[in-house]
Design a protein around this motif. Structure first.
Motif, PDB file in Angstrom:
ATOM      1  N   GLN A 105       0.806  -1.026  -0.027  1.00 25.55           N
ATOM      2  CA  GLN A 105       0.198  -0.025   0.135  1.00 25.55           C
ATOM      3  C   GLN A 105       1.017   1.238  -0.078  1.00 25.55           C
ATOM      4  O   GLN A 105       1.759   1.511   0.985  1.00 25.55           O
TER       5      GLN A 105
ATOM      6  N   GLU B  99      -5.280  -0.744  -7.063  1.00 21.42           N
ATOM      7  CA  GLU B  99      -6.626  -0.330  -6.678  1.00 21.42           C
ATOM      8  C   GLU B  99      -6.496   0.940  -5.952  1.00 21.42           C
ATOM      9  O   GLU B  99      -5.418   1.110  -5.227  1.00 21.42           O
TER      10      GLU B  99
ATOM     11  N   LYS C  66      -7.732   4.534  -3.776  1.00 16.59           N
ATOM     12  CA  LYS C  66      -8.998   5.085  -2.950  1.00 16.59           C
ATOM     13  C   LYS C  66      -8.368   6.201  -2.308  1.00 16.59           C
ATOM     14  O   LYS C  66      -7.248   6.300  -1.922  1.00 16.59           O
ATOM     15  N   THR C  67      -9.267   7.286  -1.997  1.00 17.88           N
ATOM     16  CA  THR C  67      -8.750   8.351  -1.308  1.00 17.88           C
ATOM     17  C   THR C  67      -8.864   8.115   0.099  1.00 17.88           C
ATOM     18  O   THR C  67     -10.047   7.522   0.601  1.00 17.88           O
ATOM     19  N   ILE C  68      -7.942   8.475   0.807  1.00 17.47           N
ATOM     20  CA  ILE C  68      -8.038   8.044   2.556  1.00 17.47           C
ATOM     21  C   ILE C  68      -7.965   9.235   3.122  1.00 17.47           C
ATOM     22  O   ILE C  68      -8.240   9.400   4.550  1.00 17.47           O
TER      23      ILE C  68
ATOM     24  N   VAL D 241      -4.206   9.609  -1.600  1.00 16.69           N
ATOM     25  CA  VAL D 241      -4.681   8.564  -2.362  1.00 16.69           C
ATOM     26  C   VAL D 241      -3.703   7.206  -1.927  1.00 16.69           C
ATOM     27  O   VAL D 241      -2.582   7.383  -2.053  1.00 16.69           O
ATOM     28  N   GLN D 242      -4.530   6.248  -1.457  1.00 18.46           N
ATOM     29  CA  GLN D 242      -3.739   4.998  -1.479  1.00 18.46           C
ATOM     30  C   GLN D 242      -3.838   4.017  -2.561  1.00 18.46           C
ATOM     31  O   GLN D 242      -4.939   3.846  -3.127  1.00 18.46           O
TER      32      GLN D 242
END
Length: 233
Positions: A42, A80, A82-84, A112-113
């Motif tokens: 990640q 993948e 996604k905004t964290i 973003v991750q």
């Protein structure tokens, strides 16, 4: 008749035959550590923008993040994303002579991750992001896709060590293990490998970024309480 029944019940309640006999026991804890190679990563990539107004900062940030995401998707299609985290805050100017600070602009930050199962693509993802405008790489964390198998291995090893320790202690005391009375386990802990956190130039040079995954540890501990009795002579 009623009094007789009550008397019998009272007598049974204090009967020595029903009293619980004391049990001799030993309590031991076994610990285990299993090392595994990570197969998932990640990466937290950030884009920070500044502008005179909050609307401008937010709009510029959204535009830059879209550009970064497009670049990462192109370089690593299987990733993948996604905004964290997202923040929009005023930037205060503090005056050397005191007084109320003034706002001299706004800062928008979006993190973003990026999650990858192909560890060979880590450098490509970072390079694509930074060359597209990302100005922060907040960290890299290596984990496992299937943690259950490694956790089970750690638990088995911890339980085996606890039982072996109980056997050794019992033998040293002239006793033998009769049975396991209780088992307590602390859920195995996966200790992920974390790497650097740094700011990068928005237009970083296209030099490949080397990243080594290394290994990670999974730890577990099991506590046993075992009944023991003297060894027959």
């Amino acid at each position: 008749m009623q009094k007789l029944v009550m008397a019998l019940c009272a007598c049974a309640a204090i009967s020595p035959a029903l009293a619980q006999q004391p049990v001799s026991s030993i309590r031991v804890t076994g610990e285990a550590r299993v090392t595994a190679k990570p197969d998932r990563v990640q990466i937290d990539i950030g884009v920070t923008t500044r502008a005179p107004t909050s609307q401008e900062a937010s709009a510029h940030n959204a535009r830059d993040v879209d550009t970064v995401l497009a670049a990462v998707r192109k370089a690593t299609p299987a990733a993948e994303l996604k905004t964290i985290s997202y923040s929009l805050n005023p930037n205060y100017q503090y005056h050397p002579n005191g007084g109320e600070p003034t706002i001299d602009g706004y800062i928008a930050a979006n993190v973003v991750q990026v999650q990858l199962d192909d560890l060979g693509k880590i450098g490509a993802a970072i390079d694509a992001a930074t060359q597209a405008g990302a100005n922060q790489v907040q960290g890299i964390q290596f984990t496992l896709r299937d943690q259950d198998a490694v956790r089970a291995e750690a638990l088995r090893e911890a339980a085996r060590r606890a039982r072996a320790e109980a056997e050794v202690l019992a033998e040293a005391l002239g006793l033998k293990v009769v049975r396991v009375l209780t088992v307590e386990e602390n859920s195995p802990r996966v200790m992920p490998v974390r790497m650097f956190s740094r700011a990068v130039a928005a237009n970083a040079a296209a030099t490949p970024t080397p990243v080594e995954a290394g290994t990670l540890d999974v730890t577990a501990d099991v506590t046993l309480s075992v009944e023991v009795s003297p060894v027959a002579r």
